[in-house]
Design a protein around this motif. Structure first.
Motif, short mmCIF file in Angstrom:
data_model
loop_
_atom_site.label_atom_id
_atom_site.label_comp_id
_atom_site.label_asym_id
_atom_site.label_seq_id
_atom_site.Cartn_x
_atom_site.Cartn_y
_atom_site.Cartn_z
N ALA A 1 0.84 -1.20 0.00
CA ALA A 1 0.00 0.00 0.00
C ALA A 1 0.87 1.25 0.00
N ARG A 2 1.91 1.27 0.85
CA ARG A 2 2.80 2.43 0.91
C ARG A 2 3.48 2.67 -0.45
N SER A 3 3.90 1.60 -1.10
CA SER A 3 4.53 1.71 -2.41
C SER A 3 3.55 2.28 -3.45
N GLN A 4 2.32 1.77 -3.42
CA GLN A 4 1.30 2.23 -4.35
C GLN A 4 0.96 3.70 -4.11
N ILE A 5 0.82 4.10 -2.85
CA ILE A 5 0.48 5.49 -2.52
C ILE A 5 1.63 6.42 -2.88
N THR A 6 2.86 5.97 -2.67
CA THR A 6 4.02 6.77 -3.06
C THR A 6 3.99 7.05 -4.57
N ALA A 7 3.67 6.04 -5.35
CA ALA A 7 3.56 6.22 -6.80
C ALA A 7 2.44 7.19 -7.14
N MET A 8 1.31 7.10 -6.42
CA MET A 8 0.19 8.04 -6.65
C MET A 8 0.63 9.47 -6.38
N CYS A 9 1.37 9.66 -5.29
CA CYS A 9 1.84 11.00 -4.92
C CYS A 9 2.80 11.53 -5.97
N ASP A 10 3.74 10.70 -6.38
CA ASP A 10 4.75 11.14 -7.34
C ASP A 10 4.15 11.45 -8.71
N LYS A 11 3.07 10.76 -9.08
CA LYS A 11 2.49 10.94 -10.40
C LYS A 11 1.31 11.92 -10.44
N LEU A 12 0.59 12.11 -9.32
CA LEU A 12 -0.62 12.91 -9.39
C LEU A 12 -0.89 13.79 -8.17
N LEU A 13 -0.82 13.23 -6.99
CA LEU A 13 -1.31 13.94 -5.81
C LEU A 13 -0.44 15.09 -5.36
N ALA A 14 0.86 15.03 -5.64
CA ALA A 14 1.77 16.09 -5.19
C ALA A 14 2.67 16.53 -6.35
N ASN A 15 2.96 17.82 -6.37
CA ASN A 15 3.96 18.35 -7.30
C ASN A 15 5.28 18.31 -6.54
N THR A 16 6.05 17.27 -6.75
CA THR A 16 7.24 17.04 -5.91
C THR A 16 8.34 18.06 -6.12
N VAL A 17 8.21 18.93 -7.09
CA VAL A 17 9.17 20.01 -7.27
C VAL A 17 9.00 21.04 -6.15
N ILE A 18 7.75 21.31 -5.76
CA ILE A 18 7.49 22.35 -4.76
C ILE A 18 6.76 21.84 -3.52
N GLU A 19 6.37 20.56 -3.50
CA GLU A 19 5.59 20.03 -2.39
C GLU A 19 6.23 18.79 -1.77
N ASN A 20 6.04 18.64 -0.46
CA ASN A 20 6.38 17.42 0.27
C ASN A 20 5.09 16.68 0.56
N TYR A 21 5.20 15.38 0.84
CA TYR A 21 4.02 14.65 1.28
C TYR A 21 4.39 13.66 2.37
N ALA A 22 3.40 13.37 3.21
CA ALA A 22 3.56 12.39 4.28
C ALA A 22 2.41 11.40 4.17
N ILE A 23 2.71 10.12 4.37
CA ILE A 23 1.71 9.06 4.25
C ILE A 23 1.50 8.42 5.60
N GLU A 24 0.22 8.30 6.00
CA GLU A 24 -0.17 7.60 7.22
C GLU A 24 -1.10 6.46 6.82
N ILE A 25 -0.81 5.25 7.28
CA ILE A 25 -1.62 4.08 6.93
C ILE A 25 -2.16 3.45 8.21
N SER A 26 -3.45 3.11 8.18
CA SER A 26 -4.07 2.41 9.31
C SER A 26 -4.98 1.32 8.77
N ASN A 27 -5.25 0.35 9.62
CA ASN A 27 -6.13 -0.76 9.20
C ASN A 27 -7.56 -0.47 9.48
#
Length: 80
Positions: free
Chosen positions: A54-80
């Motif tokens: 899940a973390r790997s998949q969400i990281t890919a989502m962030c890098d491709k769509l959810l965040a502009n990694t040039v100017i933005e940071n992101y943090a991922i929290e996962i719970s069951n």
């Protein structure tokens, strides 16, 4: 499985929306607010139970769509 992604501007990137919010808070009588940084929150619900996958998949989502990694940071929290 549930996940939350918090996206914020990197330090040093101008945040005009944050500055506008800071000014509005001051004009509404909220004193003592030194700096406001605005961001985005994404709540996701994912199939499966493998946290690392899940973390790997969400990281890919962030890098491709959810965040502009040039100017933005992101943090991922996962719970069951």
């Amino acid at each position: 499985m549930k996940a939350r992604v918090v996206v914020t501007l990197k330090n040093g990137v101008l945040d005009p929306q944050g500055q506008a919010i800071e000014g509005s808070l001051s004009s509404l009588g909220f004193s003592g607010v030194a700096e406001v940084r605005q961001g985005k929150v994404f709540d996701l619900e994912l199939d499966g139970t493998d946290v690392e996958s899940a973390r790997s998949q969400i990281t890919a989502m962030c890098d491709k769509l959810l965040a502009n990694t040039v100017i933005e940071n992101y943090a991922i929290e996962i719970s069951n």
